[in-house]
Write a protein that holds these residues in place. Structure first.
Motif, PDB file in Angstrom:
ATOM      1  N   THR A 264       0.834  -1.212   0.000  1.00  0.00           N
ATOM      2  CA  THR A 264       0.000   0.000   0.000  1.00  0.00           C
ATOM      3  C   THR A 264       0.866   1.258   0.000  1.00  0.00           C
ATOM      4  OG1 THR A 264      -1.613  -1.253   1.276  1.00  0.00           O
ATOM      5  CG2 THR A 264      -1.920   1.150   1.187  1.00  0.00           C
ATOM      6  N   ALA A 265       1.861   1.269   0.847  1.00  0.00           N
ATOM      7  CA  ALA A 265       2.731   2.450   0.942  1.00  0.00           C
ATOM      8  C   ALA A 265       3.500   2.659  -0.363  1.00  0.00           C
ATOM      9  CB  ALA A 265       3.698   2.273   2.114  1.00  0.00           C
ATOM     10  N   LEU A 266       3.968   1.590  -0.948  1.00  0.00           N
ATOM     11  CA  LEU A 266       4.724   1.711  -2.194  1.00  0.00           C
ATOM     12  C   LEU A 266       3.838   2.208  -3.328  1.00  0.00           C
ATOM     13  CD1 LEU A 266       6.898  -1.526  -1.963  1.00  0.00           C
ATOM     14  CD2 LEU A 266       7.796   0.816  -2.119  1.00  0.00           C
ATOM     15  N   THR A 267       2.583   1.686  -3.362  1.00  0.00           N
ATOM     16  CA  THR A 267       1.657   2.081  -4.417  1.00  0.00           C
ATOM     17  C   THR A 267       1.332   3.571  -4.339  1.00  0.00           C
ATOM     18  OG1 THR A 267       0.708  -0.117  -4.247  1.00  0.00           O
ATOM     19  CG2 THR A 267      -0.547   1.488  -5.519  1.00  0.00           C
ATOM     20  N   GLU A 268       1.263   4.092  -3.114  1.00  0.00           N
ATOM     21  CA  GLU A 268       1.002   5.503  -2.935  1.00  0.00           C
ATOM     22  C   GLU A 268       2.107   6.337  -3.584  1.00  0.00           C
ATOM     23  OE1 GLU A 268      -0.087   7.059   1.279  1.00  0.00           O
ATOM     24  OE2 GLU A 268      -1.400   5.389   0.652  1.00  0.00           O
ATOM     25  N   TYR A 269       3.333   5.909  -3.362  1.00  0.00           N
ATOM     26  CA  TYR A 269       4.466   6.674  -3.865  1.00  0.00           C
ATOM     27  C   TYR A 269       4.725   6.429  -5.344  1.00  0.00           C
ATOM     28  CZ  TYR A 269       8.680   9.415  -3.524  1.00  0.00           C
ATOM     29  OH  TYR A 269       9.619  10.391  -3.683  1.00  0.00           O
ATOM     30  N   PHE A 270       4.575   5.158  -5.755  1.00  0.00           N
ATOM     31  CA  PHE A 270       4.805   4.786  -7.171  1.00  0.00           C
ATOM     32  C   PHE A 270       3.493   4.266  -7.772  1.00  0.00           C
ATOM     33  CE2 PHE A 270       8.738   3.853  -4.817  1.00  0.00           C
ATOM     34  CZ  PHE A 270       9.690   4.565  -5.535  1.00  0.00           C
ATOM     35  N   PRO A 271       2.597   5.159  -8.249  1.00  0.00           N
ATOM     36  CA  PRO A 271       1.272   4.677  -8.716  1.00  0.00           C
ATOM     37  C   PRO A 271       1.392   3.653  -9.837  1.00  0.00           C
ATOM     38  CG  PRO A 271       1.375   7.083  -8.659  1.00  0.00           C
ATOM     39  CD  PRO A 271       2.771   6.595  -8.447  1.00  0.00           C
ATOM     40  N   GLU A 272       2.488   3.664 -10.584  1.00  0.00           N
ATOM     41  CA  GLU A 272       2.635   2.749 -11.710  1.00  0.00           C
ATOM     42  C   GLU A 272       3.142   1.372 -11.292  1.00  0.00           C
ATOM     43  OE1 GLU A 272       4.716   4.933 -10.699  1.00  0.00           O
ATOM     44  OE2 GLU A 272       6.784   4.598 -11.354  1.00  0.00           O
ATOM     45  N   ILE A 273       3.454   1.208  -9.990  1.00  0.00           N
ATOM     46  CA  ILE A 273       4.041  -0.066  -9.536  1.00  0.00           C
ATOM     47  C   ILE A 273       3.066  -1.225  -9.746  1.00  0.00           C
ATOM     48  CG2 ILE A 273       3.334  -0.324  -7.108  1.00  0.00           C
ATOM     49  CD1 ILE A 273       6.386  -0.538  -6.455  1.00  0.00           C
ATOM     50  N   ILE A 274       3.603  -2.413 -10.081  1.00  0.00           N
ATOM     51  CA  ILE A 274       2.777  -3.605 -10.316  1.00  0.00           C
ATOM     52  C   ILE A 274       2.852  -4.497  -9.092  1.00  0.00           C
ATOM     53  CG2 ILE A 274       2.415  -5.628 -11.796  1.00  0.00           C
ATOM     54  CD1 ILE A 274       3.993  -3.960 -13.983  1.00  0.00           C
ATOM     55  N   TYR A 275       1.701  -4.603  -8.392  1.00  0.00           N
ATOM     56  CA  TYR A 275       1.642  -5.389  -7.164  1.00  0.00           C
ATOM     57  C   TYR A 275       0.900  -6.685  -7.439  1.00  0.00           C
ATOM     58  CZ  TYR A 275       0.038  -6.777  -2.468  1.00  0.00           C
ATOM     59  OH  TYR A 275      -0.264  -7.479  -1.315  1.00  0.00           O
ATOM     60  N   ASN A 276       1.536  -7.852  -7.158  1.00  0.00           N
ATOM     61  CA  ASN A 276       0.898  -9.160  -7.318  1.00  0.00           C
ATOM     62  C   ASN A 276       0.687  -9.729  -5.921  1.00  0.00           C
ATOM     63  OD1 ASN A 276       0.466 -11.953  -7.544  1.00  0.00           O
ATOM     64  ND2 ASN A 276       1.455 -12.010  -9.567  1.00  0.00           N
TER      65      ASN A 276
END
Ligand code: AMP
Ligand code: AMP
Ligand code: AMP
Ligand code: AMP
Ligand code: MG
Ligand code: MG
Ligand code: MG
Ligand code: MG
Ligand code: MG
Ligand code: MG
Ligand code: MG
Ligand code: MG
Lengths: 214, 214, 214, 214, 214, 214, 214, 214
Positions: free
Chosen positions: H44-56
């Motif tokens: 969640t924290a990473l997605t906030e900072y990097f909206p383009e990140i791919i989370y599986n």
């Protein structure tokens, strides 16, 4: 050497010469020694020097007979029942028996009454009733002490043996079975430790015998 | 429950209700039950029903006090020495102690005399001399039974505990140390098996006490 | 070969010829080699070529004596106490002793003072007081380092041996006991690793000796 | 899910939603599914959708009842005896029983007849005589299958359970005891594998039943 | 000895003389004995006394042929499929085959169809279809029973062998693989226990044969 | 508790109250205690009573600062290099560091220089040259002590950690790697035993420091 | 034999006669066989029949040389670097090398560059740079693959060997170290499995070579 | 973090804050990071900072998408086949898949084709034929890699998972089965090591791809 009881000689890995020397020295101090894990060569050399020595080839033990001051053999006290699950467990049982004889205890040996032939134990159960202690020697699954423990109300000393193959793991399976026995009166010693099983049973017997004498 | 001795209730994993039911039924048959591995909830419920019950929170045991026909408590017989290597071994020792009290045996408890402080044991050795049996409770390297075994000539019942970290492997290291003890008078029970250690010591004590009475 | 210290030759599994070649080459470079795990055949061949070589049959080691420029033997520094629990642990202790001699360290060897005869250690404790390091060699339950650790305030290097039977598991039980020692000053090396035990004790001794010289 | 028999759903670790979906799909194809290792949440959701589903909370199983074309329940064939050593082994036995019911086999369940109370088994032995197969579920030392194997001449399927503490090692000790059984008619499945024990017994029963029909 | 079926003699560790004695005594009582783990010496001595004895050197078994009252050999019943993963598993398979012959069962042996050559099993699958039971003998990773289990709907008795090196751990890896088989119809016996695998398959076969006869 | 050094309190499993009591009593006797395995609650309570106490949350230690008679902090002696393979090994390294501070030793901590990035260690090697002892803390494959051992000629104390997953077996793999190090100067302590690693390094340092003073 | 590649003959436990037969039959079908784990007797018999056969005594392999249609030897493709930690690891490395030669791959062998002498590897690192795959053969603590893995960006195939003593456990410690390598490019095969290590490296090399040809 | 490849972040046990910091710093240096063992909070924290990140979520990975200079996504090279035995093995397979995507490799995922349903694999075999490498992910008895290995002639990377119960021992049984595979082309990584399996397959693929380009 075994700690604390200098008159017991663990002969494994000792030279023939040094075993004879130890026996000479101990018997010179008036001790009637027990030797365990004795090889044929060691036994032959000891018999030459001590013609009266008692050599049990199956047990791999030697011991000097004990006599009282009048020169007659000392009487045996108490009663230990000594059971084996199979015939292959006999050498370990014999080591326990010789240890008990060396401690001047009476022994009742019952061989080959493993659990898969349930009638065999049942026919012998009456012989266990008045024992001071019961020793159960078993390999493979090591189940006999649990069954015996359900029939008696004295301590049961379980001796696992390395008899078996595959997952018997040289006695580890029998040992684990005995440690997890659902009978409350079962204690355990090391794998193939006939000496230790006999020794503890002998200690219990002597304490009861001493108490009886008052 | 422990097999063979119906009055001992192994409470682990039983519901509060069913534990109370078992105690009601057994005490109805005149049996003064021992309960082991008792949870706080089970203890509370039992205390409500049996206000006289003796609950040992450290030991996690309950037991109904035994009285003779005149209503006075039964006298204790013999003497068992009960030693622990560290303070953390206490719960297992307390389970052994309660088992011995339930069997009406005298117990002398000595805590925290582990081998790395050698003077601690030496100062207490005199207390072991007249014991019927010695129980040694130890975790970590499990070395205490070997040292104690060298000081006494009665059976030493070694109880390994799961105290330790890393390669203590939940008590396996202590167990292995005890099985390989170089003292001939050491036998072993399962890890954390305070009940079994106490029970076997109690059996030995009673046989000696009975012999004493003649 | 042992890494980092090219003058120690691990002879196990090397041909007689190649062992002699290595010794020739190393001594040609002025190194006074130590050889460990030497077979009788290897020792005989080396002795033929280097008549001055010191062969310890029990330790299974050979070493070339070290002399200073004047041709007199180098003086020994410091003091390492080297203890064994039983007589059967001697070969491993001798490997440690030879390693220490090869490093020009003083060694005080005390044999057969295992824990089950507690008076044996107590009588010798005074000899440990001024040691730079103590090495304790023990099989079976491996309890001796814990007891020794309580008597001294220098590092104790515990060397487990494969002496024992049944659940001694070729030294694993002794090793586990030592790793779980309740004495804070105990470190451990591999099973039967007399060389390593001696080597680390020698390193400590030399650093202290060097500091003494200023 | 268990491989090869698509109508058995191993529910551990599946979401509530996906379990319901699988059951809908399988029952839509006319399969009367068995679900094992079912959580309370999964059971509740399934019961909502399939009100006729049979949920066994102890066994952690669900199954859809099977009816023949006339809508009456299918008759049970053969007879499997299902024994447990202790009360704590019941959940594993219940998983076996539900598996056998799902396979339309008759089951005779006998609980808490472990070896340390030898009379308990003897009193029940007559009930085993006409079984197609016997399943024995036991933890701790896992000795019961050996004793049962001596009384019957049909296959004995031993199911070790994770019941016990200390060196019971989550069922490994019971498993090893069963693999090393001195009774020739004992085969073994994985720890806590009530489903597998029941399944194999069911296969044997059906083959005999089919042969009987000719 | 193996419990419960006195006519099977486990010859490992018995003297030549005592093996002959046991066979004389059993055959005198009209029993057609099976001997397992027979050494060459034991086989030679038995053949001298019983010229009609059938000795299988690979299986290490001997057995006395069974005839009916008319003196003609007894007919074989049922069908057991007996598979091995590799050629080295043959001795264990042969022990199973001889056991089945001794029990008068038909056996179909298929050798060297391990999983890494998948076509080998597929070509033989048709031969398994009408079996009463399938025995699969495999070492190394022990994967064959899982694959076979997916092709048949009868019990599969998996016999792990000590074939392999390194982490095959003398058969433990094969055993673990079989216990964790994802095929529901797989049960397991001890490592190298060809006798037990054959015996259980024989019991199943006989029960089906008996039911067929009605 | 840790045997022999009463001023170190092993706080795991002790109540907050009893930890505070022990510290009060020990500091009343003028001892500047070290506490290990301290919980947040224990630390909070201790800080309230001893505002000057030094709490290291990562190390889970507390210690009372030592001052000399003039009230100034005692100077640190010697130098111990303290290395970790990864960042996750830090808590164990911090426990070692606090132990060394409590023993008034100088410590040089170097974090995250594991073997798979070989340049990282090489860049730091110069910092190890003048150390009295080197402590290497590593999990996973535990290879760092072997590499470090090749660069220095002082004792290397290897501390395995439980960092890793799968076959790291809670630190057993790292421990085994360290015991089998091909570097001769590596000794080993228990898994996660930062205290012991620091303590032994501290003992070595102090002996050298004392020798330096003459 | 190894499964799936019929031209490789695993000779362990096969009779001399049957090994010769298999080679005759395979070479008759035009296959240039590889034989592994070949005994001296087997090698002698094969050499008699196939004078051109290449026997590597250290590797315990034999192979028939491969020639192209013009009768000239086939050229070797790609490059595999093959490293050993010690000299004793050579037999396993040689088995890998022979396997690669049999697959017509180029091999660069570098012996005795274990981690405790860090300069030895560093001096050779340039030779690894253009490898298709690197094989690392190591016993004892098995640390070399981790270090090598940090220097290259191709797959590293780690082959643990049974070299070592005490807790090396016949290669298990090296295997565990390799499985837990902190280098991401390390995969592992069975203990002493030189053939497998070589085979996988050869497969990778051939795929790259084929791609190069286009 | 994984050693040697600084752009892969092993997030287990790291604080949310420090994970974000590491990603910021690495992406600032132009590295498109992969994060493994990511918790929901970290994701969640990473997605906030990097909206383009791919989370599986199943794989527990995050990765920053890679684009070439023109801003379009980089094309995928080669082909890796990725198989699982069961559905529960999916998370480990997904970790491997994400690693391969991060390395810009093509992946063909085939789920739930375990050996006990042999037709399932056979139907998919054609999809494996042109793979650069095959990854097989399996728990329980770990038999699938052996069967797959018999169908393909490229390297098979076996990834054991902790899926199973009882004697699956958290993946050890699957691991041992894979190490002892009778298929010559099977190598193994640590239990649940999806990242490592993917990484090695990716290395092989890239080397082939590079060779293809010439
Ligand atoms: N078979 C045996 N098993 C275990 N301990 C024994 C055995 N035989 C003798 N001992 C013990 O070993 C000590 C003698 O050992 P040693 O001095 O080596 O002859 C005795 O005090 C006994 O306690
Ligand atoms: N008995 C021993 N135990 C452990 N390591 C040894 C032993 N003897 C020699 N070594 C080490 O092995 C190396 C020599 O091995 P090698 O080159 O095979 O002769 C030396 O550098 C020593 O570090
Ligand atoms: N190869 C074998 N493996 C396991 N058990 C066997 C084997 N051969 C015979 N048995 C069993 O051992 C018993 C005979 O053992 P014994 O009285 O020692 O000859 C028989 O009743 C069989 O149950
Ligand atoms: N983290 C630790 N690991 C191992 N031993 C410790 C640790 N902390 C303290 N000790 C030892 O435990 C003893 C104190 O134990 P206790 O009396 O239970 O507080 C001290 O004498 C130390 O030797
Ligand atoms: Mg018998
Ligand atoms: Mg204490
Ligand atoms: Mg001694
Ligand atoms: Mg019960
Ligand atoms: Mg084959
Ligand atoms: Mg790092
Ligand atoms: Mg080397
Ligand atoms: Mg599936």
């Amino acid at each position: 050497r075994r700690c604390g009881f200098t008159e017991v000689v663990y002969c494994e890995g000792k030279s023939v010469g040094s075993v004879v020397e130890i026996f000479k020295s101990l018997s010179g101090h008036g001790q009637h020694c027990l030797g365990t894990r004795v090889s044929t060569e060691q036994a032959t050399a000891l018999t030459e020097y001590f013609p009266e020595i008692i050599y049990n080839k199956t047990a791999r033990t030697v011991r000097l007979p004990r006599t009282n001051q009048a020169g007659t053999p000392v009487e045996r006290v108490g009663k230990v029942s000594l059971l084996t699950a199979g015939t292959s467990d006999l050498p370990v049982a014999e080591e326990a028996r010789e240890t008990l004889f060396w401690m001047d205890c009476e022994v009742d040996l019952i061989v080959d009454i493993g659990v898969a032939g349930p009638h065999r134990l049942q026919e012998q159960v009456h012989r266990l009733q008045d024992s001071d202690a019961v020793i159960v020697v078993a390999g493979m699954e090591g189940a006999l002490p649990s069954v015996v423990g359900g029939y008696v109300d004295c301590p049961v000393i379980a001796v696992p043996t390395s008899v078996g193959y595959g997952t018997s793991f040289g006695g580890v399976t029998a040992l684990l079975g005995m440690l997890n026995s659902c009978a409350s009166n079962v204690t355990v010693v090391n794998i193939d430790a006939g000496f230790k099983g006999g020794y503890v049973a002998g200690l219990i017997t002597h304490r009861i015998a001493k108490a009886r004498k008052g």
